[in-house]
Scaffold this active site. Sequence first.
Site, PDB file in Angstrom:
ATOM      1  N   GLU A 263      -0.522  -5.483   8.930  1.00 28.27           N
ATOM      2  CA  GLU A 263       0.319  -4.868   9.956  1.00 28.27           C
ATOM      3  C   GLU A 263      -0.268  -5.099  11.343  1.00 28.27           C
ATOM      4  OE1 GLU A 263       0.830  -0.699   9.067  1.00 28.27           O
ATOM      5  OE2 GLU A 263       1.507  -1.098   7.018  1.00 28.27           O
TER       6      GLU A 263
ATOM      7  N   ASP B 164       0.844  -1.203   0.000  1.00 28.34           N
ATOM      8  CA  ASP B 164       0.000   0.000   0.000  1.00 28.34           C
ATOM      9  C   ASP B 164       0.879   1.252   0.000  1.00 28.34           C
ATOM     10  OD1 ASP B 164       0.849  -0.050   2.618  1.00 28.34           O
ATOM     11  OD2 ASP B 164      -1.136   0.187   3.513  1.00 28.34           O
ATOM     12  N   SER B 165       2.212   1.049   0.038  1.00 30.52           N
ATOM     13  CA  SER B 165       3.132   2.174  -0.170  1.00 30.52           C
ATOM     14  C   SER B 165       2.893   2.808  -1.538  1.00 30.52           C
ATOM     15  CB  SER B 165       4.591   1.707  -0.055  1.00 30.52           C
ATOM     16  OG  SER B 165       4.831   0.583  -0.872  1.00 30.52           O
TER      17      SER B 165
ATOM     18  N   LYS C  97      -0.517  -9.735   3.372  1.00 27.70           N
ATOM     19  CA  LYS C  97       0.236  -9.221   4.526  1.00 27.70           C
ATOM     20  C   LYS C  97      -0.616  -8.199   5.253  1.00 27.70           C
ATOM     21  CE  LYS C  97       3.540  -5.858   4.131  1.00 27.70           C
ATOM     22  NZ  LYS C  97       2.996  -4.824   5.043  1.00 27.70           N
TER      23      LYS C  97
ATOM     24  N   ASP D 197      -0.886  -6.510  -0.079  1.00 28.28           N
ATOM     25  CA  ASP D 197      -0.769  -5.791   1.193  1.00 28.28           C
ATOM     26  C   ASP D 197      -2.143  -5.234   1.569  1.00 28.28           C
ATOM     27  OD1 ASP D 197       0.602  -4.752   3.325  1.00 28.28           O
ATOM     28  OD2 ASP D 197       1.331  -2.981   2.242  1.00 28.28           O
TER      29      ASP D 197
ATOM     30  N   GLU E 226      10.230  -4.248  10.040  1.00 28.07           N
ATOM     31  CA  GLU E 226      10.637  -2.994   9.395  1.00 28.07           C
ATOM     32  C   GLU E 226      11.256  -2.073  10.447  1.00 28.07           C
ATOM     33  OE1 GLU E 226       7.589  -1.108   7.053  1.00 28.07           O
ATOM     34  OE2 GLU E 226       8.774   0.719   6.777  1.00 28.07           O
TER      35      GLU E 226
HETATM   36  O1  KIV Z   1       3.388  -0.975   1.635  1.00 28.12           O
HETATM   37  C1  KIV Z   1       4.545  -1.391   1.663  1.00 28.12           C
HETATM   38  O2  KIV Z   1       5.315  -1.304   0.696  1.00 28.12           O
HETATM   39  C2  KIV Z   1       4.999  -2.003   2.900  1.00 28.12           C
HETATM   40  C3  KIV Z   1       6.455  -1.960   3.131  1.00 28.12           C
HETATM   41  C4  KIV Z   1       6.823  -0.627   3.710  1.00 28.12           C
HETATM   42  C5  KIV Z   1       6.880  -3.056   4.013  1.00 28.12           C
HETATM   43  O3  KIV Z   1       4.212  -2.432   3.680  1.00 28.12           O
END
Ligand code: KIV
Length: 282
Positions: free
Chosen positions: A118, A47-48, A116, A86, A185
Amino acid sequence: MERKKHTLQTLFKKVTDSIPITWLTCYDYPTAYLQEKAGIDMILVGDSLGMTILGYEGTLPVTMDTMILHTQAVRRGAPNTFIVGDMPYMTYQPSTETAIRNAGRFMAEAGCDAVKLEGGIEMCDRIRGIVNAGIPCIGHLGLTPQSVSALGGFRVQGKGAEQAKRIIESAKAIEEAGAFMILFEMVPDRILKLIKERAKDCIIMSLGSGPDGDGQLLIYHDMFGLFPKFKPRMAKVFGNAGEVILKGLSQYVSEVTNRSFPQPENYFKIPDEEYKKLLTMI
Ligand code: KIV
């Protein structure tokens, strides 16, 4: 020759053989194609992309539909890479059912191999629910960008013993909840080493957390000078594509302006006969 599809089994085999796993973020078809060709094991459609692709200040505005669209493009470019979706903000926090439904979308609509999310101990029921639904799940500890406001900014997590203990306890809980992998991270290297030594059946990945895990993740845009706002310390620049592209763009501006572009090889001609005929017709 096309390489064989990466699976959970091939990832665990790398761990058994002590070969580090390579993992990068990716959000589009051509980059996915190049990453697979280069032999990258895993792709994170992170989600970056809210920051690197869409230009937001953070990741919170990213929606599930946006993630699905980008993940589908990545899957088309990297059919044999292990692709991780993500889970964006508020697509798993509200309830376990919400988490399972959205994880299911990643698998069914975008062809992901895993998801994934968090968070620590408080997210264990979400992880357990997703895993029980038959979906491989990865945890993410340390600096978790969706909670950046609560964490007080983009900073190292676990420098103090109390906080480090909480991270170690969360890692254990997430592993017990069924995550097959945890990403750390911006956690100090010795904390990662302690976690790796204690992990039983869980792959430990590092982003800015040192060399002692089972592999490394980097943000693609940081590696190639493609994110203009800042470069995190943990990112190594492996080539400055941003500089190359900027130079090319400036040259395009000047060649169009001074009429040296286009040249005959850059456009198409109509045969003389057809052109004469056309002139009689209009
Ligand atoms: O969204 C993303 O790219 C991430 C990384 C910062 C680990 O979650």
